[in-house]
Design a protein around this motif. Structure first.
Motif, PDB file in Angstrom:
ATOM      1  N   GLN A  29       7.733   5.610  -4.832  1.00  0.00           N
ATOM      2  CA  GLN A  29       8.335   6.825  -5.380  1.00  0.00           C
ATOM      3  C   GLN A  29       7.273   7.885  -5.637  1.00  0.00           C
ATOM      4  OE1 GLN A  29      10.259   5.065  -8.742  1.00  0.00           O
ATOM      5  NE2 GLN A  29      12.118   4.651  -7.596  1.00  0.00           N
ATOM      6  N   SER A  30       6.233   7.895  -4.812  1.00  0.00           N
ATOM      7  CA  SER A  30       5.134   8.832  -5.030  1.00  0.00           C
ATOM      8  C   SER A  30       5.296  10.142  -4.278  1.00  0.00           C
ATOM      9  CB  SER A  30       3.805   8.170  -4.658  1.00  0.00           C
ATOM     10  OG  SER A  30       3.830   7.706  -3.321  1.00  0.00           O
ATOM     11  N   CYS A  31       6.225  10.206  -3.299  1.00  0.00           N
ATOM     12  CA  CYS A  31       6.424  11.420  -2.508  1.00  0.00           C
ATOM     13  C   CYS A  31       7.902  11.655  -2.224  1.00  0.00           C
ATOM     14  CB  CYS A  31       5.706  11.303  -1.156  1.00  0.00           C
ATOM     15  SG  CYS A  31       4.063  12.025  -1.156  1.00  0.00           S
ATOM     16  N   THR A  32       8.200  12.878  -1.821  1.00  0.00           N
ATOM     17  CA  THR A  32       9.547  13.233  -1.391  1.00  0.00           C
ATOM     18  C   THR A  32       9.637  13.090   0.123  1.00  0.00           C
ATOM     19  OG1 THR A  32       9.027  15.554  -0.993  1.00  0.00           O
ATOM     20  CG2 THR A  32       9.667  14.952  -3.250  1.00  0.00           C
ATOM     21  N   LEU A  33      10.826  13.254   0.676  1.00  0.00           N
ATOM     22  CA  LEU A  33      10.994  13.231   2.134  1.00  0.00           C
ATOM     23  C   LEU A  33      10.218  14.362   2.805  1.00  0.00           C
ATOM     24  CD1 LEU A  33      14.778  12.362   2.516  1.00  0.00           C
ATOM     25  CD2 LEU A  33      12.839  10.952   3.182  1.00  0.00           C
ATOM     26  N   LYS A  34       9.961  15.433   2.071  1.00  0.00           N
ATOM     27  CA  LYS A  34       9.174  16.561   2.603  1.00  0.00           C
ATOM     28  C   LYS A  34       7.680  16.285   2.516  1.00  0.00           C
ATOM     29  CE  LYS A  34      12.543  20.001   1.116  1.00  0.00           C
ATOM     30  NZ  LYS A  34      12.773  21.108   0.165  1.00  0.00           N
ATOM     31  N   ASN A  35       7.313  15.085   2.059  1.00  0.00           N
ATOM     32  CA  ASN A  35       5.926  14.661   1.878  1.00  0.00           C
ATOM     33  C   ASN A  35       5.202  15.457   0.791  1.00  0.00           C
ATOM     34  OD1 ASN A  35       4.066  12.680   2.532  1.00  0.00           O
ATOM     35  ND2 ASN A  35       2.918  14.035   3.870  1.00  0.00           N
ATOM     36  N   ASP A  76       6.667   6.529  -0.128  1.00  0.00           N
ATOM     37  CA  ASP A  76       5.255   6.340  -0.421  1.00  0.00           C
ATOM     38  C   ASP A  76       4.509   7.443   0.330  1.00  0.00           C
ATOM     39  OD1 ASP A  76       2.452   5.405  -0.287  1.00  0.00           O
ATOM     40  OD2 ASP A  76       3.274   3.567  -1.130  1.00  0.00           O
ATOM     41  N   CYS A  77       3.594   8.121  -0.322  1.00  0.00           N
ATOM     42  CA  CYS A  77       2.865   9.223   0.315  1.00  0.00           C
ATOM     43  C   CYS A  77       2.025   8.773   1.503  1.00  0.00           C
ATOM     44  CB  CYS A  77       1.981   9.937  -0.702  1.00  0.00           C
ATOM     45  SG  CYS A  77       2.932  10.866  -1.917  1.00  0.00           S
ATOM     46  N   CYS A  78       1.637   7.513   1.527  1.00  0.00           N
ATOM     47  CA  CYS A  78       0.933   6.975   2.685  1.00  0.00           C
ATOM     48  C   CYS A  78       2.007   6.404   3.615  1.00  0.00           C
ATOM     49  CB  CYS A  78      -0.055   5.895   2.272  1.00  0.00           C
ATOM     50  SG  CYS A  78      -1.030   5.281   3.655  1.00  0.00           S
ATOM     51  N   ALA A  79       2.224   7.066   4.740  1.00  0.00           N
ATOM     52  CA  ALA A  79       3.350   6.748   5.631  1.00  0.00           C
ATOM     53  C   ALA A  79       3.440   5.271   5.988  1.00  0.00           C
ATOM     54  CB  ALA A  79       3.256   7.591   6.900  1.00  0.00           C
ATOM     55  N   VAL A  80       2.315   4.631   6.294  1.00  0.00           N
ATOM     56  CA  VAL A  80       2.346   3.234   6.735  1.00  0.00           C
ATOM     57  C   VAL A  80       2.671   2.256   5.613  1.00  0.00           C
ATOM     58  CG1 VAL A  80       0.806   3.638   8.695  1.00  0.00           C
ATOM     59  CG2 VAL A  80      -0.154   2.919   6.495  1.00  0.00           C
ATOM     60  N   CYS A  81       2.716   2.724   4.378  1.00  0.00           N
ATOM     61  CA  CYS A  81       3.035   1.855   3.241  1.00  0.00           C
ATOM     62  C   CYS A  81       4.532   1.826   2.931  1.00  0.00           C
ATOM     63  CB  CYS A  81       2.257   2.299   2.011  1.00  0.00           C
ATOM     64  SG  CYS A  81       0.472   2.112   2.207  1.00  0.00           S
ATOM     65  N   GLY A  90      13.649   8.625   6.848  1.00  0.00           N
ATOM     66  CA  GLY A  90      12.927   9.890   6.963  1.00  0.00           C
ATOM     67  C   GLY A  90      11.572   9.922   6.301  1.00  0.00           C
ATOM     68  N   CYS A  91      11.193   8.903   5.560  1.00  0.00           N
ATOM     69  CA  CYS A  91       9.865   8.877   4.943  1.00  0.00           C
ATOM     70  C   CYS A  91       8.796   8.803   6.040  1.00  0.00           C
ATOM     71  CB  CYS A  91       9.731   7.673   4.016  1.00  0.00           C
ATOM     72  SG  CYS A  91      10.801   7.729   2.565  1.00  0.00           S
ATOM     73  N   GLY A  92       7.716   9.533   5.853  1.00  0.00           N
ATOM     74  CA  GLY A  92       6.607   9.502   6.809  1.00  0.00           C
ATOM     75  C   GLY A  92       6.856  10.267   8.093  1.00  0.00           C
ATOM     76  N   ALA A  93       7.919  11.063   8.156  1.00  0.00           N
ATOM     77  CA  ALA A  93       8.277  11.753   9.398  1.00  0.00           C
ATOM     78  C   ALA A  93       7.162  12.657   9.916  1.00  0.00           C
ATOM     79  CB  ALA A  93       9.567  12.557   9.208  1.00  0.00           C
TER      80      ALA A  93
END
Length: 193
Positions: A29-35, A76-81, A90-93
């Motif tokens: 829960q560290s980032c939004t879908l917009k990163n 998660d702000c780190c896409a691979v996590c 949509g996370c990490g897009a």
């Protein structure tokens, strides 16, 4: 002042001066879908990382209204996590590359006939190592008898097996995790005659 405290302060100051970029697992829960960082700072900034560590978990409420999902803290702000379901949501897009393919190319398969393993590789005439690792996220259904396996020597995944059921252009999407926080995405359709 303790020696370790001085070193920590110097490391933080170095990061602030030189804007060190880093990717580590920050939490689901560290980032939004917009990163965007949930504290409003860019996800790639080490300053944001240090600030986020001080943010209380209570302020990251996963029950936010679905109407503003792009602004919710669901990634998660780190896409691979991110988990596979988070990636397909949509996370990490911003970190997804689509320049991969199968080698040799995927053609219609024959029922009950073993396939030659199909390696995920970069498009073009290259043998470049993709540096894939960890979990391969699969959205869609592979025909029974087919599976992805990790090839540690080439650091990639291969599609292998013997299809034991017919399939007609079954759409499948895979997302593979690579070094540097990069994701590789491949869309394909499987036909078994």
């Amino acid at each position: 002042m303790h020696y370790s405290a001085v070193l920590t302060i110097l490391a933080v100051l170095s990061c602030l001066l030189y804007r060190v970029e880093a990717c580590g697992c920050y939490g689901p829960q560290s980032c939004t879908l917009k990163n965007d960082r949930c504290n409003g700072q860019p996800a790639s900034s080490i300053i944001a990382t240090l600030t986020a560590l001080e943010t209380s978990a209570a302020s990251l409420d996963p029950r936010a209204d679905a109407a503003g999902k792009d602004d919710q803290c669901v990634c998660d702000c780190c896409a691979v996590c991110n988990t596979c379901s988070a990636l397909f949501s949509g996370c990490g897009a911003d970190n997804i590359e689509t320049d991969i393919r199968f080698r040799p190319s995927l053609k219609p398969l024959q029922l009950n006939k073993p396939i030659k393993p199909l390696t995920i590789t970069r498009k073009g005439n290259t043998t470049e190592n993709l540096g894939l690792w960890g979990e391969l996220c699969v959205d869609g259904n592979l025909p029974k008898g087919l599976e992805f396996a990790y090839n540690a020597e080439d650091q990639t995944f291969v599609l292998q097996g013997t299809p034991v059921e017919k399939a007609r252009k079954e759409p499948v999407v895979v997302i593979a995790k690579a070094g540097g926080g990069v994701l590789q995405k491949l869309k394909f359709k499987v036909t078994v005659k």
